[in-house]
Structures are given as structure tokens and as C-alpha cells.
Design a protein around this motif. Structure first.
Motif, PDB file in Angstrom:
ATOM      1  N   LEU A 188       0.889  -1.091   0.096  1.00  0.00           N
ATOM      2  CA  LEU A 188       0.005  -0.039   0.065  1.00  0.00           C
ATOM      3  C   LEU A 188       0.822   1.349  -0.057  1.00  0.00           C
ATOM      4  CD1 LEU A 188      -2.848   1.314   0.255  1.00  0.00           C
ATOM      5  CD2 LEU A 188      -2.518   1.006   2.556  1.00  0.00           C
ATOM      6  N   LEU A 189       1.930   1.179   0.632  1.00  0.00           N
ATOM      7  CA  LEU A 189       2.837   2.333   0.828  1.00  0.00           C
ATOM      8  C   LEU A 189       3.834   2.623  -0.124  1.00  0.00           C
ATOM      9  CD1 LEU A 189       3.692   2.282   4.651  1.00  0.00           C
ATOM     10  CD2 LEU A 189       1.810   3.385   3.490  1.00  0.00           C
ATOM     11  N   GLY A 190       3.876   1.355  -0.854  1.00  0.00           N
ATOM     12  CA  GLY A 190       5.206   1.366  -1.800  1.00  0.00           C
ATOM     13  C   GLY A 190       6.550   1.372  -1.342  1.00  0.00           C
ATOM     14  N   ARG A 191       6.647   1.132   0.107  1.00  0.00           N
ATOM     15  CA  ARG A 191       7.899   1.123   0.567  1.00  0.00           C
ATOM     16  C   ARG A 191       7.667   0.442   2.321  1.00  0.00           C
ATOM     17  NH1 ARG A 191       9.387   6.308   3.952  1.00  0.00           N
ATOM     18  NH2 ARG A 191       9.999   4.589   5.444  1.00  0.00           N
ATOM     19  N   PRO A 192       8.625  -0.141   2.572  1.00  0.00           N
ATOM     20  CA  PRO A 192       8.426  -0.518   3.928  1.00  0.00           C
ATOM     21  C   PRO A 192       8.436   0.343   5.106  1.00  0.00           C
ATOM     22  CG  PRO A 192      10.823  -1.023   3.323  1.00  0.00           C
ATOM     23  CD  PRO A 192      10.018  -0.403   1.886  1.00  0.00           C
ATOM     24  N   GLY A 193       7.873   0.126   5.989  1.00  0.00           N
ATOM     25  CA  GLY A 193       7.404   1.259   7.041  1.00  0.00           C
ATOM     26  C   GLY A 193       6.307   1.027   7.899  1.00  0.00           C
ATOM     27  N   LEU A 194       6.232   1.465   8.977  1.00  0.00           N
ATOM     28  CA  LEU A 194       4.965   1.561   9.920  1.00  0.00           C
ATOM     29  C   LEU A 194       4.650   2.706  10.429  1.00  0.00           C
ATOM     30  CD1 LEU A 194       3.165  -0.214  11.766  1.00  0.00           C
ATOM     31  CD2 LEU A 194       4.881  -0.371  13.506  1.00  0.00           C
ATOM     32  N   PRO A 195       3.389   3.162   9.843  1.00  0.00           N
ATOM     33  CA  PRO A 195       2.923   4.559  10.365  1.00  0.00           C
ATOM     34  C   PRO A 195       2.843   4.471  11.765  1.00  0.00           C
ATOM     35  CG  PRO A 195       1.907   3.846   8.581  1.00  0.00           C
ATOM     36  CD  PRO A 195       2.647   2.596   9.073  1.00  0.00           C
ATOM     37  N   ASP A 196       2.764   5.772  12.409  1.00  0.00           N
ATOM     38  CA  ASP A 196       2.748   6.167  13.730  1.00  0.00           C
ATOM     39  C   ASP A 196       1.164   6.420  13.822  1.00  0.00           C
ATOM     40  OD1 ASP A 196       2.507   7.156  16.426  1.00  0.00           O
ATOM     41  OD2 ASP A 196       3.461   8.883  15.809  1.00  0.00           O
ATOM     42  N   ILE A 197       0.388   5.592  14.682  1.00  0.00           N
ATOM     43  CA  ILE A 197      -0.730   5.928  14.992  1.00  0.00           C
ATOM     44  C   ILE A 197      -1.418   5.938  16.447  1.00  0.00           C
ATOM     45  CG2 ILE A 197      -1.709   4.613  12.742  1.00  0.00           C
ATOM     46  CD1 ILE A 197      -2.771   2.438  14.311  1.00  0.00           C
ATOM     47  N   LEU A 198       0.005   5.593  17.182  1.00  0.00           N
ATOM     48  CA  LEU A 198      -0.413   5.667  18.613  1.00  0.00           C
ATOM     49  C   LEU A 198      -0.181   7.029  19.381  1.00  0.00           C
ATOM     50  CD1 LEU A 198       1.224   2.129  19.507  1.00  0.00           C
ATOM     51  CD2 LEU A 198      -1.131   2.639  18.899  1.00  0.00           C
ATOM     52  N   SER A 199       0.093   7.849  18.481  1.00  0.00           N
ATOM     53  CA  SER A 199       0.435   9.312  19.165  1.00  0.00           C
ATOM     54  C   SER A 199      -0.763  10.176  19.041  1.00  0.00           C
ATOM     55  CB  SER A 199       1.734   9.827  18.369  1.00  0.00           C
ATOM     56  OG  SER A 199       1.331  10.300  17.171  1.00  0.00           O
ATOM     57  N   TYR A 200      -1.662   9.663  18.376  1.00  0.00           N
ATOM     58  CA  TYR A 200      -3.181  10.698  18.368  1.00  0.00           C
ATOM     59  C   TYR A 200      -3.680  10.223  19.284  1.00  0.00           C
ATOM     60  CZ  TYR A 200      -1.068  11.425  13.636  1.00  0.00           C
ATOM     61  OH  TYR A 200      -0.146  11.807  12.587  1.00  0.00           O
ATOM     62  N   ASP A 201      -4.081  11.309  20.437  1.00  0.00           N
ATOM     63  CA  ASP A 201      -4.829  11.029  21.519  1.00  0.00           C
ATOM     64  C   ASP A 201      -6.021  11.796  21.656  1.00  0.00           C
ATOM     65  OD1 ASP A 201      -3.437  13.174  21.992  1.00  0.00           O
ATOM     66  OD2 ASP A 201      -1.889  12.251  23.477  1.00  0.00           O
ATOM     67  N   ALA A 202      -6.419  12.210  22.986  1.00  0.00           N
ATOM     68  CA  ALA A 202      -7.588  12.773  23.248  1.00  0.00           C
ATOM     69  C   ALA A 202      -7.288  14.432  22.920  1.00  0.00           C
ATOM     70  CB  ALA A 202      -7.905  12.846  24.572  1.00  0.00           C
ATOM     71  N   ARG A 203      -5.937  14.585  23.104  1.00  0.00           N
ATOM     72  CA  ARG A 203      -5.670  16.125  22.670  1.00  0.00           C
ATOM     73  C   ARG A 203      -5.879  16.489  21.237  1.00  0.00           C
ATOM     74  NH1 ARG A 203       0.130  16.362  25.108  1.00  0.00           N
ATOM     75  NH2 ARG A 203       0.182  14.262  24.211  1.00  0.00           N
ATOM     76  N   PHE A 204      -5.618  15.513  20.482  1.00  0.00           N
ATOM     77  CA  PHE A 204      -5.575  15.685  19.059  1.00  0.00           C
ATOM     78  C   PHE A 204      -7.145  15.676  18.593  1.00  0.00           C
ATOM     79  CE2 PHE A 204      -6.124  14.036  14.595  1.00  0.00           C
ATOM     80  CZ  PHE A 204      -5.102  14.941  13.940  1.00  0.00           C
ATOM     81  N   LEU A 205      -8.004  14.938  19.459  1.00  0.00           N
ATOM     82  CA  LEU A 205      -9.450  14.648  19.245  1.00  0.00           C
ATOM     83  C   LEU A 205     -10.057  15.995  19.450  1.00  0.00           C
ATOM     84  CD1 LEU A 205     -11.732  12.939  18.299  1.00  0.00           C
ATOM     85  CD2 LEU A 205     -11.883  12.468  21.060  1.00  0.00           C
ATOM     86  N   ALA A 206      -9.548  16.867  20.176  1.00  0.00           N
ATOM     87  CA  ALA A 206     -10.355  18.295  20.276  1.00  0.00           C
ATOM     88  C   ALA A 206     -10.142  18.919  19.194  1.00  0.00           C
ATOM     89  CB  ALA A 206      -9.282  19.010  21.470  1.00  0.00           C
ATOM     90  N   ARG A 207      -9.257  18.643  18.298  1.00  0.00           N
ATOM     91  CA  ARG A 207      -8.988  19.696  17.085  1.00  0.00           C
ATOM     92  C   ARG A 207     -10.250  19.288  15.784  1.00  0.00           C
ATOM     93  NH1 ARG A 207      -3.122  18.771  14.936  1.00  0.00           N
ATOM     94  NH2 ARG A 207      -4.026  19.885  13.323  1.00  0.00           N
TER      95      ARG A 207
END
Length: 392
Positions: A188-207
Motif C-alpha cells: 500500500l505504501l510502496g515502501r516498507p515502514g510502520l506509520p505512527d498511529i499511537l501518538s494521536y490521543d484525546a488532545r488531537f481529538l479536540a481539534r
């Protein structure tokens, strides 16, 4: 252990978008629409027509010397408002395709989120499975020591061996899941790698703008694409009205002829061709344009309904994910303490081994549920950001 993320979610979506085949297709479609809009600025709706004729009397056997050469060059003419309408149709279609590009980009972001979530869950599963293998090996070693001094039975050893084998099988299945989800993510990415999804928390939800559903609905690329399609269909109706008859033609013709005993004669003139309107042509053309407008209006209504339902689902998913995470944390903490206590109780002979094994398996399942709930919570926040048009 689970591998740490090595690129941001925004970078992952950009990488996936760069290799997405739909992007290339829609980009070509938009360029074609822009080219049609430029072509409609031409002075004439079509290219010139050149015709030539030659007549003599030799083929019919008279042979009296009658000969005629005739040539004409003509060009079609725009009907009143037809050129502007043609250009506006192409411009509206280009704007529609641009919104479809935004829709495709949104879909890519969702696919990256789903693939990344699956990869992280698989890695967490493998890490927990390996810890379970270590726990079963520790219990097996304790049983071996107890059996040597006559404090454990062969049945206990067999039970421990069976659970160790089951734990190793689970680790093997988890490793397979890591490989398959990693391969799907890399494609899917066309390259190896793991996206960061765990840094998005309730503070980001407020946006996010979940508290303004009408604004979110109006700005959703799917709704905007459907609205642009309605505008393009309206322009098609205007073009059909402006094309109320076939395009007339105007040209210049010349005749050069001669006959027996007479000098050659040459003439130059103007030729005008005006086809008359016909219901057999106009009615189907108008019907098709109106049908397209009706279909586009229906699609816009359906798009708005779909977005409303999706926003409700996103809000419900956030609430459920929050509750599930809190419950999973409490359950995992309690069951892990229970498993530790049951193991100590077995070691002092107060509890049967089978109970300690069951407690450890219960703790393992609770940790799996906690990992799934934690990842589901972060994924729900990201999904809300994507749905509301916030760039993660």
C-alpha cells in the motif's frame, strides 16, 4: 516486542497516495477535461472540410470535351452560446474530477489507517504470545524441579507441555499475521515502514469538528464531488439547449470548366450550409442531459445521507472505544494480578496447576483485548480526523 513506528501517519498517506493507481487515472482525466476546455476556445467547433470534384464526358463515350474542376473549403460555425457552454461543461468536469481526487485521497488515508492498525495489532499479538511462551516455559521448569523431588505428578507435566505447545502455536500464528499484514502495508505504501498511529490521543481529538456536523458535511469531499457533478450536469443541459440544431457551415468554392470550342471559364463563390433543427436529434440529446442532471442530484442527496450516517458511526465508535479501553485496562490489570497470585499459590501447593494455567491464559486474553482496545481508540481518533477533514 512490537516494532516502533518509523514514519508519521501523514508521511505514510503521502507515500501511499504517490503510488495509488486511482490518482494517476483521475489526474489524466482532469488534464483531459482541461484540454477540452482550452479546445473550446477555438474560433470554430470543428476542423475545415475540403471537398473536390472532377467531371468530364470521356467515361460516357460522348468525348465532346466537357471538363469541370470544382473545389470547396468550408468551416463549421458555433451556434449562439454553444462555445461558451462547451467550455463551461469541460471546466465543470475538471472541477468535479479535482474533488474526486480529494475523495480518493481520503479513501487512501482510511486504507493506510486500517493497514497500520492491523500491523500494530499483529505485532502486539506476537509480543504477548512470546511472553506467554516464556511464562509456560517458566512453569514447565518449575514442574520439572518439583517432579524431581516428588512434589509434582506426571499429569501436571503433561498439562504444562500441552499448554506450552499451544502457546508456541499461537506465537507461530501471530508471526504469520505480522508477515502478512506487513506485506499488505508495504504494498500500500510502496515502501516498507510502520506509520505512527499511537501518538494521536484525546488532545488531537479536540481539534476535530465533530460538534459541527453540518460544516463537516458541506466540506466532505464526497459531498463536494457530488455537488460539482450536479453543476457539470447543469452545464450539460445548457449546452444541449445551445445545440438546438447541427452546426452551420460557411465556405469558399471555385469552379474551373471548359467545353469543346469554348475557352476555359473560372468562377469563385461563397457556400453556406444551414441544417435545420430536428426533434429526432434534439429530443434524445435533451433527454440525456436531463437524465444526467437527475442522476447527479440523486447522487448528491445520497452522498449527504452517507456522510451523516458515517459521522454518527464515527461518534459512536469513539464513545465505544473509550469505554472499551477503560474496561480492558481494568480487566487486564486484575487478571494479570490474579495469574501471578495463582502461580505463587500453585508453587506453595495451595492451588492445582490447571487453575494456574487457566489464570495465565485468561490474563493473556485480557492483554490481547487491551491491546486491541488501545489501538482501536487511537484508530477511532484518526478516523474522526479523516472524516472531518483534519490532516493528521
Amino acid at each position: 516486542m512490537a516494532r516502533a513506528a518509523d514514519l508519521s501517519f501523514h508521511e505514510a498517506v503521502s507515500a501511499a497516495w504517490a503510488v495509488d493507481p486511482t490518482r494517476a487515472e483521475l489526474t489524466t482525466n482532469r488534464q483531459s477535461a482541461d484540454a477540452r476546455a482550452d479546445a473550446a476556445k477555438s474560433w470554430f467547433p470543428g476542423g475545415p472540410v475540403v471537398s473536390a470534384q472532377y467531371f468530364d464526358d470521356h467515361l460516357i463515350g460522348s468525348n465532346l470535351g466537357y471538363t469541370t474542376y470544382e473545389g470547396t473549403v468550408s468551416v463549421p460555425l458555433w451556434l449562439p452560446g454553444q462555445g461558451t457552454a462547451t467550455r463551461r461543461v469541460a471546466q465543470a468536469e475538471s472541477a468535479t474530477i479535482q474533488e474526486k481526487l480529494n475523495v480518493a485521497h481520503m479513501a487512501v488515508a482510511v486504507r493506510v489507517l486500517e493497514a497500520a492498525s492491523a500491523q500494530v495489532i499483529a505485532q502486539r499479538r506476537l509480543a504477548v504470545a512470546l511472553s506467554l511462551v516464556q511464562a509456560m516455559q517458566r512453569l514447565g521448569s518449575a514442574i520439572d524441579r518439583a517432579q524431581r523431588v516428588g512434589e509434582s505428578t506426571a499429569a501436571d507435566r503433561q498439562a504444562a507441555m500441552a499448554e506450552l505447545a499451544a502457546a508456541r502455536t499461537e506465537a507461530g500464528l501471530a508471526r504469520e499475521q505480522v508477515e502478512t499484514t506487513g506485506a499488505a502495508l508495504a504494498v500500500l505504501l510502496g515502501r516498507p515502514g510502520l506509520p505512527d498511529i499511537l501518538s494521536y490521543d484525546a488532545r488531537f481529538l479536540a481539534r476535530t469538528r465533530l460538534d459541527t456536523p453540518q460544516v463537516v458535511e458541506d466540506n466532505d469531499p464526497r459531498v463536494r464531488a457530488a455537488h460539482r457533478d450536479v453543476a457539470a450536469a447543469q452545464e450539460s443541459v445548457r449546452l444541449a439547449k445551445a445545440s438546438f440544431m447541427p452546426n452551420p457551415e460557411i465556405g469558399v468554392g471555385a469552379i474551373h470548366e471548359g467545353q469543346y470550342g469554348s475557352p476555359w471559364d473560372s468562377r469563385v463563390g461563397v457556400q453556406v450550409s444551414v441544417p435545420l433543427p430536428s426533434e429526432a436529434r434534439n429530443v434524445p440529446m435533451m433527454s440525456e442531459a436531463r437524465n444526467r442532471l437527475a442522476a447527479a442530484g440523486s447522487q448528491e442527496v445520497q452522498a449527504r445521507r452517507m456522510v451523516r450516517v458515517e459521522l454518527a458511526q464515527v461518534r459512536a465508535r469513539l464513545d465505544a472505544a473509550r469505554t472499551t479501553l477503560e474496561s480492558a485496562r481494568t480487566s487486564a490489570a486484575a487478571l494479570n494480578r490474579r495469574a501471578d497470585e495463582m502461580e505463587r499459590s500453585w508453587q506453595v501447593g495451595e492451588t492445582a496447576l490447571i487453575e494456574a494455567l487457566r489464570a495465565r491464559l485468561g490474563a493473556y486474553n485480557a492483554i490481547l483485548a487491551l491491546n486491541s482496545a488501545e489501538i482501536g481508540w487511537h484508530a477511532a481518533i484518526l478516523r474522526a480526523a479523516i472524516a472531518t477533514g483534519i490532516t493528521p
